[in-house]
Write an enzyme that holds these catalytic residues in place. Structure first.
Site, PDB file in Angstrom:
ATOM      1  CG  HIS A 128      -1.593   1.387   1.320  1.00 12.24           C
ATOM      2  ND1 HIS A 128      -1.504   2.225   2.572  1.00 12.24           N
ATOM      3  CD2 HIS A 128      -2.474   1.958   0.538  1.00 12.24           C
ATOM      4  CE1 HIS A 128      -2.246   3.290   2.388  1.00 12.24           C
ATOM      5  NE2 HIS A 128      -2.812   3.229   1.371  1.00 12.24           N
ATOM      6  CB  SER A 129       0.621   4.193   0.322  1.00 10.09           C
ATOM      7  OG  SER A 129       1.065   5.592   0.206  1.00 10.09           O
ATOM      8  CE1 TYR A 130       9.092   5.699   0.859  1.00 14.81           C
ATOM      9  CE2 TYR A 130       8.847   4.223   2.581  1.00 14.81           C
ATOM     10  CZ  TYR A 130       9.584   5.009   1.756  1.00 14.81           C
ATOM     11  OH  TYR A 130      10.931   4.975   1.837  1.00 14.81           O
ATOM     12  CB  SER A 165       3.968   1.016  -4.172  1.00 14.95           C
ATOM     13  OG  SER A 165       2.633   0.472  -3.630  1.00 14.95           O
ATOM     14  CG  HIS A 189      -3.827   6.834  -0.063  1.00 17.10           C
ATOM     15  ND1 HIS A 189      -3.210   6.706  -1.300  1.00 17.10           N
ATOM     16  CD2 HIS A 189      -2.921   6.901   0.836  1.00 17.10           C
ATOM     17  CE1 HIS A 189      -1.679   6.501  -1.050  1.00 17.10           C
ATOM     18  NE2 HIS A 189      -1.737   6.303   0.315  1.00 17.10           N
TER      19      HIS A 189
END
Length: 313
Positions: free
Chosen positions: A118-120, A122, A288
């Site tokens: 998820h998010s960062y 990645s 998000h």
């Protein structure tokens, strides 16, 4: 594989399964903590959380997946129950990569890794897959297309301010006490209200410690993580780096998700990724933090892409 994970602390069960174990994986500076959901007689999918968060990020999703899937959700260095970095500088992508690499070497995985991010995180998975292209098979990235890029101009112009802020954080680390709900409300606001208050409270359960004397909570993550200054690589490097990728990607975007960089910067890397390997794009209705607030929309893609399960459309 069970014997390769040391210091199991407790076993916990959801009301309708699946079950998980808290684990500690030794690394040279301490340990990487996590929650191993499902059977431990097979290599798990590795789940990595977003910036400043922790492995509780995946609890809502895990609680609706079949009990026979194996997923190891990890706290990145300085987050959750994982050890803090032993350096005194800001956190950089290399901290997370070093933690992952040390953990995987300890676990002695035989098969290529499958990531759920998820998010960062990645950014972490993409970089790991580029550095070790034969060791990663697939990566599902939630609401993030490419690694964050460091802007050299900002680094040059504001370096002194960032260093002073870093030192101030270490000299005057905040020990603010508040209820879990107050901490959750503050975090939700900082995350641009992209999650429900209940989801924010779930993250706080692994991000705070209770002061028994007052009945209030103190945030326990490493405060240096909040300094998003020297944390990655320039986009020119990232653009070259993704040319090394061999694994397949599924990029799952929330329809009301967040965009952190300019379209030009994103497209430069996205084009290079799609020339190097297979990249699938899917959009679902959500923000998000769609995997926390609407996990039922994410679960079918996780099962299809990471576990090769047939799912209904």
């Amino acid at each position: 594989m069970r014997s390769q994970v040391r210091n199991v602390l407790q076993r916990a069960y959801s009301s309708v399964a699946p079950k998980y174990e808290e684990v500690r994986i030794p690394v040279p500076w301490g340990h990487i903590a996590g929650k191993w959901w499902g059977p431990q007689d097979r290599q798990p999918v590795i789940a990595l959380h977003g910036w400043q968060e922790n492995s509780n990020s995946f609890d809502p999703l895990m609680k609706i997946l079949p009990p026979d899937v194996s997923v190891l959700t990890l706290d990145m260095p300085g987050n959750g129950f994982s050890s803090k970095s032993v350096t005194y500088g800001t956190y950089h992508l290399l901290e997370e990569l070093s933690g992952l690499r040390a953990a995987f070497l300890h676990l002695k995985y035989k098969k290529p890794i499958r990531f759920l991010c998820h998010s960062y995180s990645s950014s972490v998975a993409i970089t790991y897959a580029a550095f070790y292209p034969t060791e990663v098979e697939r990566a599902l990235l939630i609401d993030m297309i490419k690694p964050f890029a460091m802007n050299p101009k900002i680094l040059a112009e504001h370096g002194g301010q960032a260093l002073d802020r870093l030192i101030n954080f270490q000299l005057k680390e905040s020990k603010k006490e508040a209820t879990l709900e107050e901490h959750a409300a503050q975090y939700r606001k900082a995350a641009m209200n992209s999650m429900s208050l209940e989801s924010a409270k779930l993250l706080m359960e692994r991000m705070t410690v209770l002061n028994p004397a007052t009945g209030l909570y103190i945030v326990n993550r490493d405060p240096r993580i909040k300094i998003n200054f020297y944390y990655s690589f320039p986009n020119e490097f990232i653009r070259e780096m993704v040319k090394q990728l061999q694994c397949k990607f599924l990029i799952l975007k929330g329809s009301k998700g967040l965009v952190f960089e300019s379209p030009r910067v994103i497209k430069e890397v996205q084009d290079a990724m799609e020339k190097s390997t297979d990249v699938e794009h899917v959009e679902v209705d959500g923000t998000h933090h769609v995997h926390m607030d609407k996990p039922h929309l994410v679960a079918p893609h996780v099962l299809r892409f990471l576990f090769d399960r047939k799912v209904d459309n």
